[in-house]
Structures are given as structure tokens and as C-alpha cells.
Design an enzyme around this catalytic site. Structure first.
Site, short mmCIF file in Angstrom:
data_model
loop_
_atom_site.label_atom_id
_atom_site.label_comp_id
_atom_site.label_asym_id
_atom_site.label_seq_id
_atom_site.Cartn_x
_atom_site.Cartn_y
_atom_site.Cartn_z
N HIS A 1 42.52 31.05 20.40
CA HIS A 1 42.89 29.66 19.98
C HIS A 1 43.64 29.20 21.14
O HIS A 1 44.31 29.77 21.85
CB HIS A 1 43.52 30.13 18.75
CG HIS A 1 44.84 30.71 18.56
ND1 HIS A 1 45.83 30.18 19.44
CD2 HIS A 1 45.28 32.01 18.16
CE1 HIS A 1 47.09 31.07 19.20
NE2 HIS A 1 46.60 32.19 18.69
N GLU B 1 45.11 37.28 12.69
CA GLU B 1 45.98 38.21 13.60
C GLU B 1 46.70 39.10 13.02
O GLU B 1 46.69 39.11 11.80
CB GLU B 1 46.91 36.97 14.13
CG GLU B 1 47.96 37.39 15.13
CD GLU B 1 47.57 38.08 16.17
OE1 GLU B 1 46.99 39.37 16.31
OE2 GLU B 1 47.76 37.64 17.36
#
Length: 193
Positions: free
Chosen positions: A16, A101
Site C-alpha cells: 500500500h 496486516e
């Protein structure tokens, strides 16, 4: 033959874009931090260079885009492929918790030095030891390395199933794109479990 024309299916691991916490080095797991303006510009630049017909990430080759549920990854995928998906069918996009994550638990939002100091103060790393290592020790109140590997192993099995027709039967290549955070990507690159 240029890599973009290769017949073997590939997996692309996309990180990201930048957030305030990635910029400062804070552990960002479950906290939903948006991309910075610079993070948006990073992703837009990547999209211009790599995504589209005849480019490395060509819609005709992509079978599946797996995306972490975090806003930062969702926004990255939207910027990469545009609102129309760059010609990809909506079914090609899947949000999966497998790519979330690491759940850092008590370490969420902390810097590595703060985590190590806190562990020493609580006697978790006596005599200094080797210090905290996320790959070995996991996170207090969060996920262990084995838990993260287990969810990624299941995703790897799905990717292998997507690739199998191309690898075994000569079907058209089925590239897979993963949009996630750095540690999930690193664990995938290490072979998960």
C-alpha cells in the site's frame, strides 16, 4: 521474451502507499490509517507505469486481485486499477482478511525501540537477550507468526489453484495481484509457514 509477455502465471506483491505511520515507522496493523498525499501520488505513478494493456500488470493476464481489508490497501487497489478496474471484471477483486496486516496487539502504533524497551521493562527479554523479533516472538495480545502464516498459507493454496490450469494444462496465464502491507508480503515471500 520480455517478462510482461511471459506465459508462466505470476504473483505480484503490491505494498500500500505511504501513510503517516509508515512514514514515522510506527507498527500499523488494525488501525485504519489513510494514505498520505504522497502515498496517493506514489500509487498513481505506479499505476501509470505498470498497469494497463501491454504493461506489466495487463488486465488480460490478471485472474484475481486479492486485497487486504484495510482502507490503505483498498485505496491503493482503487488507485492502481481505477474505478472501472482497468477492464477487469468486478469478480476479479476480492477483499480477504488473509492479507490483513499483522495484528500487533499491544504493539500497535509503537516504534520498534519502544516495543523492545517495554519488553525489557516487563522482563520478557531478560539480560537484553536478542531483543524482540516479530518473526520469532510475535506480538503481546496480538498474532503469533504461526497464526499469520496459517492465514497466508490458505491464500497460497488458492493462488496455486488459480495457477494450476496454466502450469499443468497450458491454459492462458493467470496472474494474481496481492495488495497488502509489508509484513504480510514478506511472510508470503518467505514461503509463509
Amino acid at each position: 521474451m520480455p517478462d510482461k509477455d511471459a506465459s508462466t502465471p505470476r504473483v505480484f506483491l503490491i505494498r500500500h502507499g505511504e501513510t503517516e505511520w509508515t512514514l514515522s515507522g510506527r507498527f500499523t496493523g488494525t488501525t485504519d490509517i489513510p494514505l498520505t498525499a504522497h502515498g496517493i501520488a506514489q500509487v498513481q505513478s505506479t499505476a501509470r507505469l505498470l498497469v494497463g494493456p501491454g504493461k506489466l500488470l495487463s488486465p488480460r493476464r490478471i485472474a484475481q486481485v486479492f486485497i487486504s481489508p484495510r482502507t490503505r490497501a483498498q485505496r491503493t487497489a482503487a488507485l492502481l486499477f481505477g474505478t472501472g478496474g482497468s477492464g477487469l471484471a468486478p469478480a476479479a477483486f476480492e477483499t480477504t482478511p488473509a492479507l490483513a496486516e499483522w495484528d500487533y496487539g499491544a504493539y500497535e502504533g509503537l516504534l520498534a525501540g519502544e516495543i523492545r524497551a517495554g519488553r525489557r521493562a516487563r522482563g520478557l527479554d531478560p539480560d537484553g537477550g536478542d531483543g524482540w523479533d516479530i518473526w520469532r516472538d510475535g506480538c503481546e495480545g496480538g498474532e503469533s507468526p504461526a497464526a499469520v502464516a496459517a492465514r497466508l498459507d490458505a491464500l497460497v493454496a488458492r493462488i496455486r489453484a488459480l495457477h494450476r490450469p496454466a502450469m499443468v494444462h497450458g491454459a492462458a496465464a493467470a496472474d494474481v495481484v496481492l495488495v497488502s502491507a509489508p509484513r504480510a508480503r514478506r511472510l508470503l515471500a518467505r514461503g509463509a509457514s
